[in-house]
Design an enzyme around this catalytic site. Sequence first.
Site, PDB file in Angstrom:
ATOM      1  N   SER A  71      93.376  16.016  46.056  1.00 12.15           N
ATOM      2  CA  SER A  71      92.635  17.256  46.254  1.00 12.15           C
ATOM      3  C   SER A  71      92.786  18.226  45.094  1.00 12.15           C
ATOM      4  O   SER A  71      91.906  19.057  44.855  1.00 12.15           O
ATOM      5  CB  SER A  71      93.090  17.936  47.555  1.00 12.15           C
ATOM      6  OG  SER A  71      94.476  18.207  47.501  1.00 12.15           O
ATOM      7  N   MET A 118     104.699  12.666  33.129  1.00  9.11           N
ATOM      8  CA  MET A 118     105.964  12.136  33.619  1.00  9.11           C
ATOM      9  C   MET A 118     106.018  10.634  33.360  1.00  9.11           C
ATOM     10  O   MET A 118     105.030  10.025  32.949  1.00  9.11           O
ATOM     11  CB  MET A 118     106.117  12.437  35.116  1.00  9.11           C
ATOM     12  CG  MET A 118     105.143  11.691  35.996  1.00  9.11           C
ATOM     13  SD  MET A 118     104.886  12.449  37.628  1.00  9.11           S
ATOM     14  CE  MET A 118     103.445  13.462  37.273  1.00  9.11           C
ATOM     15  N   ASN A 137     102.872   9.760  48.778  1.00  3.52           N
ATOM     16  CA  ASN A 137     103.897  10.372  47.939  1.00  3.52           C
ATOM     17  C   ASN A 137     105.152   9.523  47.847  1.00  3.52           C
ATOM     18  O   ASN A 137     106.120   9.917  47.192  1.00  3.52           O
ATOM     19  CB  ASN A 137     104.244  11.768  48.459  1.00  3.52           C
ATOM     20  CG  ASN A 137     103.118  12.754  48.259  1.00  3.52           C
ATOM     21  OD1 ASN A 137     102.225  12.533  47.445  1.00  3.52           O
ATOM     22  ND2 ASN A 137     103.133  13.836  49.012  1.00  3.52           N
ATOM     23  N   ASP A 186     105.661  17.890  51.613  1.00  3.03           N
ATOM     24  CA  ASP A 186     104.412  17.158  51.854  1.00  3.03           C
ATOM     25  C   ASP A 186     104.752  15.701  52.164  1.00  3.03           C
ATOM     26  O   ASP A 186     105.103  14.933  51.268  1.00  3.03           O
ATOM     27  CB  ASP A 186     103.510  17.244  50.626  1.00  3.03           C
ATOM     28  CG  ASP A 186     102.150  16.600  50.860  1.00  3.03           C
ATOM     29  OD1 ASP A 186     101.966  15.967  51.913  1.00  3.03           O
ATOM     30  OD2 ASP A 186     101.276  16.728  49.983  1.00  3.03           O
ATOM     31  N   LYS A 244      99.166  13.762  35.166  1.00  2.00           N
ATOM     32  CA  LYS A 244      98.406  14.403  36.240  1.00  2.00           C
ATOM     33  C   LYS A 244      97.594  15.552  35.657  1.00  2.00           C
ATOM     34  O   LYS A 244      98.145  16.477  35.052  1.00  2.00           O
ATOM     35  CB  LYS A 244      99.338  14.900  37.345  1.00  2.00           C
ATOM     36  CG  LYS A 244      98.582  15.495  38.520  1.00  2.00           C
ATOM     37  CD  LYS A 244      99.379  15.457  39.806  1.00  2.00           C
ATOM     38  CE  LYS A 244     100.523  16.419  39.835  1.00  2.00           C
ATOM     39  NZ  LYS A 244     101.112  16.557  41.187  1.00  2.00           N
ATOM     40  N   ASP A 265     105.084  13.481  43.485  1.00  2.00           N
ATOM     41  CA  ASP A 265     104.382  14.710  43.866  1.00  2.00           C
ATOM     42  C   ASP A 265     105.317  15.754  44.468  1.00  2.00           C
ATOM     43  O   ASP A 265     105.553  15.791  45.675  1.00  2.00           O
ATOM     44  CB  ASP A 265     103.244  14.407  44.834  1.00  2.00           C
ATOM     45  CG  ASP A 265     102.232  15.535  44.870  1.00  2.00           C
ATOM     46  OD1 ASP A 265     102.596  16.661  44.500  1.00  2.00           O
ATOM     47  OD2 ASP A 265     101.077  15.285  45.268  1.00  2.00           O
TER      48      ASP A 265
END
Length: 450
Positions: free
Chosen positions: A141, A246, A294, A289, A159, A308
Site C-alpha cells: 500500500s 537493505m 512480513n 503489523d 523499498k 517491514d
Amino acid sequence: MRNDPKTSRPLSVPAHRLSRLGRLGSMTAGIAGNMAVNGAAQLGRGQRPTLRGLMLTPANITRVADQLAKMRGAAMKMGQLISMDTGDVLPPELSQIMARLRDDAHYMPPAQLKKVLNTQWPANWLAQFKSFDVRPIAAASIGQVHRAQLRDGRDLAIKVQYPGVADSIDSDVANVGALMRMSGLLPKGFELGPYLAEARNQLHQETDYAREAGQLTRFGDLLADDSRFVVPRCHPDWSTPQILSMDFVSGVPVESIIDQPQLVRDRVAADLIDLTLQELFVFGQMQTDPNFANYQYDPDTGRIILLDFGAAQGISAQTARNYARLISAGLRDDVDAMAQAAGDIGFLTTQTADHHRDRIMAMMRTVFAALGDTPRYDFSDRSMSRQMQAEGMALAEAGFVPPPLSIEVLLLQRKFGGVFLLAARLGAQVDVTALIRNRLPPDPEVGTSS
C-alpha cells in the site's frame, strides 16, 4: 504488507490530492448510479429495496475494492486496518472487500519508478549498479520493493515509496472514512474514529523511511544474538526518507511452510509467539503489523526473516505492566485481579453494564482455560475462535458498545490476533502457557493501581 507483483500489473499511482479525490468521487458516484439502477429495477418487479441490499451488490463491492487498490497509500491502508486481518468480526461483504485489498496491490510502471528514483538519488546513479530489476519483488500500500546489485557487490532489496502518498494521507483517510460511514458496511456499534486516527498516525510513520531505517537497525541490534531470526541490515548510503535500502535476504512466505513437518510448523509458531512476548515484556519495542507477508522462512537454515518495520514503535512500561497483570491473573483464574487489570487497560469502564462485564470476563476466562487445558494448545482447533465470535456477536446484539481504546492497545490487540491467525494457518501446536510464564515479569502485580 507485501503482495506478489507477479499476479498484478503496472499502474501509475495518482500522485496529486485532486486526482486522488477525483478517484474517490468517481467511485462514490458510480456506486450511487448502480444503486439507483438496481433500486428502480427492484421496484419495477414489485420488490422493496433496502439501502444495504442496494449498496452490497457484487458490482459495488468490486468497484470499491478495485478503486482503493489502484489508489494505494492511505486509501488502501485504511481498508487493511479496518479489516483487522480477520473476517471473523466483520460482515461477509466487508471481509470480501478487504480480502481483495490484501491481494490486489498494483505496482508503478518503470517510467514512474525512474522518475521517483531520479528525485531521490544523485545524478547518474544507475552507473553505480550492476543490475536493477524494474519489476518489483513485492508491492504494497505504501511502496514497492526491487532487487538490485551494486557494483561493489552488495545485494540489495530497495523499498521505493509511491509518489504523493505522504502528502495525501490526511485527505485520503478522511475521504475513505466518510465512504465507510456512508456505506453502512460497518457493524453496529463499531467505533471507526480510533481506526481513522490510527490510520493517519501509522501512515505518517510508515511513510518516513528514515524512521523505519532506525527501527530496522534497532531490531537488528535487539536480535543480533538470537539465531532464530534474521533482520536485514540497512544501507544508509542508498536510503532516503522515501527510499529504504537493505540486505536482500532469500526466503519463502511463512504460510507456505504448511507442507512442512508438524515439528517445523510448531517451532516457527512458537518462535513468533515468543518474539511477541519479548517485544512486549522485554524489549518495550514492537513491530505492530502482523501481516503474514512480513515474515519469511529460510528452509536452508530454519531461520525466520523479519521484514517491514514501518509500524514498529515503543510500548509504554505501564501498558506492558497492565498486560502482565491481566495475563498473570488469567493464568491463575483470579477473576477480581483480571477485572482490575482489564479496567486499567480499557476493556472495561465504569459505564460497562454489569451483565456485559460478566460476559466479557467469562470470555477472558474461556481463553485462559483453553490455553491451560492441554500442555500444547492446538491452533488448528477453531472451536474457541468460533465461540469468541458468537459471544462477541451476542454482546453486540445485547447493546454492548466497546469503549474507545488507546491506539497502543489497539495495536497490541491487532498484533496478538495476527500472530494467533498465523499459528492457526500453520496448524501449529504450542505450549503457549510455558512461553508466557518464561517471559512474564517476575512480579507483574508491582505497580497495581488501587
